[in-house]
Design a protein around this motif. Sequence first.
Motif, PDB file in Angstrom:
ATOM      1  N   ARG A  53     -89.070  30.009  -5.586  1.00 18.29           N
ATOM      2  CA  ARG A  53     -87.730  29.689  -5.168  1.00 18.29           C
ATOM      3  C   ARG A  53     -87.302  30.832  -4.316  1.00 18.29           C
ATOM      4  NH1 ARG A  53     -84.922  26.506  -9.118  1.00 18.29           N
ATOM      5  NH2 ARG A  53     -83.065  28.032  -8.922  1.00 18.29           N
ATOM      6  N   ARG A  54     -86.467  30.417  -3.513  1.00 22.85           N
ATOM      7  CA  ARG A  54     -86.047  31.455  -2.686  1.00 22.85           C
ATOM      8  C   ARG A  54     -84.610  31.219  -2.058  1.00 22.85           C
ATOM      9  NH1 ARG A  54     -88.637  29.768   3.259  1.00 22.85           N
ATOM     10  NH2 ARG A  54     -87.144  28.203   3.625  1.00 22.85           N
ATOM     11  N   GLY A  55     -83.975  32.287  -1.751  1.00 18.29           N
ATOM     12  CA  GLY A  55     -82.472  32.095  -1.156  1.00 18.29           C
ATOM     13  C   GLY A  55     -82.310  31.594   0.179  1.00 18.29           C
ATOM     14  N   ASN A  56     -80.907  31.476   0.799  1.00 13.17           N
ATOM     15  CA  ASN A  56     -80.790  31.009   2.159  1.00 13.17           C
ATOM     16  C   ASN A  56     -81.472  32.101   2.880  1.00 13.17           C
ATOM     17  OD1 ASN A  56     -79.058  31.074   4.615  1.00 13.17           O
ATOM     18  ND2 ASN A  56     -78.713  29.081   3.947  1.00 13.17           N
ATOM     19  N   LEU A  57     -82.095  31.728   3.960  1.00 11.32           N
ATOM     20  CA  LEU A  57     -82.793  32.791   4.907  1.00 11.32           C
ATOM     21  C   LEU A  57     -81.667  33.377   5.791  1.00 11.32           C
ATOM     22  CD1 LEU A  57     -86.365  31.544   5.351  1.00 11.32           C
ATOM     23  CD2 LEU A  57     -85.767  33.034   3.459  1.00 11.32           C
ATOM     24  N   GLY A 116     -83.321  22.878  15.467  1.00  9.28           N
ATOM     25  CA  GLY A 116     -83.389  24.509  15.184  1.00  9.28           C
ATOM     26  C   GLY A 116     -83.965  24.873  13.849  1.00  9.28           C
ATOM     27  N   ASN A 117     -84.824  24.254  13.240  1.00  3.01           N
ATOM     28  CA  ASN A 117     -85.557  24.655  12.080  1.00  3.01           C
ATOM     29  C   ASN A 117     -84.310  24.955  10.857  1.00  3.01           C
ATOM     30  OD1 ASN A 117     -88.370  25.102  12.839  1.00  3.01           O
ATOM     31  ND2 ASN A 117     -87.493  26.492  14.397  1.00  3.01           N
ATOM     32  N   VAL A 118     -83.395  24.326  10.912  1.00  5.57           N
ATOM     33  CA  VAL A 118     -82.231  24.510  10.041  1.00  5.57           C
ATOM     34  C   VAL A 118     -82.677  24.286   8.494  1.00  5.57           C
ATOM     35  CG1 VAL A 118     -79.899  23.738   9.145  1.00  5.57           C
ATOM     36  CG2 VAL A 118     -80.412  23.823  11.418  1.00  5.57           C
ATOM     37  N   MET A 119     -83.388  23.202   8.400  1.00  5.81           N
ATOM     38  CA  MET A 119     -83.743  23.002   6.759  1.00  5.81           C
ATOM     39  C   MET A 119     -84.591  24.047   6.345  1.00  5.81           C
ATOM     40  SD  MET A 119     -82.323  20.490   5.342  1.00  5.81           S
ATOM     41  CE  MET A 119     -83.391  20.497   3.942  1.00  5.81           C
ATOM     42  N   THR A 120     -85.379  24.689   7.103  1.00  6.61           N
ATOM     43  CA  THR A 120     -86.084  25.824   6.548  1.00  6.61           C
ATOM     44  C   THR A 120     -85.551  27.249   6.260  1.00  6.61           C
ATOM     45  OG1 THR A 120     -86.627  26.764   8.800  1.00  6.61           O
ATOM     46  CG2 THR A 120     -88.211  24.969   8.038  1.00  6.61           C
ATOM     47  N   PHE A 121     -84.146  27.124   6.464  1.00  9.76           N
ATOM     48  CA  PHE A 121     -83.442  28.396   6.197  1.00  9.76           C
ATOM     49  C   PHE A 121     -82.690  28.100   4.770  1.00  9.76           C
ATOM     50  CE2 PHE A 121     -83.819  29.249  10.787  1.00  9.76           C
ATOM     51  CZ  PHE A 121     -83.975  30.624  10.651  1.00  9.76           C
ATOM     52  N   VAL A 122     -82.721  26.977   4.497  1.00 11.02           N
ATOM     53  CA  VAL A 122     -81.567  26.658   3.280  1.00 11.02           C
ATOM     54  C   VAL A 122     -82.669  27.026   2.075  1.00 11.02           C
ATOM     55  CG1 VAL A 122     -80.973  24.412   1.952  1.00 11.02           C
ATOM     56  CG2 VAL A 122     -80.732  24.590   4.497  1.00 11.02           C
ATOM     57  N   ALA A 123     -81.647  27.612   1.177  1.00 13.32           N
ATOM     58  CA  ALA A 123     -82.295  28.025  -0.181  1.00 13.32           C
ATOM     59  C   ALA A 123     -82.951  26.817  -0.742  1.00 13.32           C
ATOM     60  CB  ALA A 123     -81.017  28.370  -1.266  1.00 13.32           C
ATOM     61  N   SER A 124     -84.152  26.968  -1.598  1.00 12.65           N
ATOM     62  CA  SER A 124     -84.794  26.020  -2.084  1.00 12.65           C
ATOM     63  C   SER A 124     -84.191  25.130  -2.793  1.00 12.65           C
ATOM     64  CB  SER A 124     -86.211  26.774  -2.614  1.00 12.65           C
ATOM     65  OG  SER A 124     -85.813  27.488  -3.628  1.00 12.65           O
ATOM     66  N   ASP A 125     -83.214  25.437  -3.382  1.00 15.43           N
ATOM     67  CA  ASP A 125     -82.880  24.561  -4.638  1.00 15.43           C
ATOM     68  C   ASP A 125     -81.471  24.104  -3.874  1.00 15.43           C
ATOM     69  OD1 ASP A 125     -80.882  26.988  -4.450  1.00 15.43           O
ATOM     70  OD2 ASP A 125     -80.837  27.249  -6.467  1.00 15.43           O
ATOM     71  N   GLU A 126     -81.188  24.245  -2.633  1.00 17.77           N
ATOM     72  CA  GLU A 126     -80.064  23.692  -1.985  1.00 17.77           C
ATOM     73  C   GLU A 126     -80.760  22.478  -1.241  1.00 17.77           C
ATOM     74  OE1 GLU A 126     -76.585  23.933  -1.680  1.00 17.77           O
ATOM     75  OE2 GLU A 126     -77.231  24.525  -3.993  1.00 17.77           O
TER      76      GLU A 126
END
Length: 212
Positions: free
Chosen positions: A14-18, A134-144
Amino acid sequence: MTGLTIGGAAQPERRGNLWTEALARDPEHSKNYAERWRRIEASGQDVYGEARLIDAMAERGARILDAGCGTGRVGGWLAQRGHTVVGVDLDPYLIEVAREDHPDAAWQALDLGQLDLRETDGDRIRFDLVVMAGNVMTFVASDERRPVLERIADHMDPDGRFVCGFGAGRGYSFDEFFADADAAGLALDLRLGTWDMKPASDDFVVAVFRSR
């Protein structure tokens, strides 16, 4: 994929928004990002490949959502070609840059996980095309991740399409992404390896979805 092992099964990390984490480390992160893209655009480099693909897919005057729009590079180009564009990004600074540099589109500071765009009569706005570059989905927090994709699906016209692209090795595997999209009610129509429509690869994905 890294993760913890609980009861014999690997659990995704689990990780937050990068993006917000980067801002917490460096308050100048957004400003530096915007200035870098302005320099790249001013140098004459071609930075509109994603936008050209979306334009080719769209009817003239289509309603397009630029999800995770950043400085408006993609949506601004599309608006100049006559499309009705709404751009959304969680970073207010980047939204201000988009408004200044690309005034032909409408820009809103909003977290994609809270996406709920409404017409003046209260009906949800539906889009012919949603683009997420722009790789947006990879910045999103895992639970979002899945809620974001559900929000995207909710804003698509019944005949609309969603086009998303990002690179491998960013903490979100393509298999996880496709599983989340399927759970969000999105059906995969086409998988490509680049925004200029090269074949599917293990390094990058451009996926075209429709509502299911």
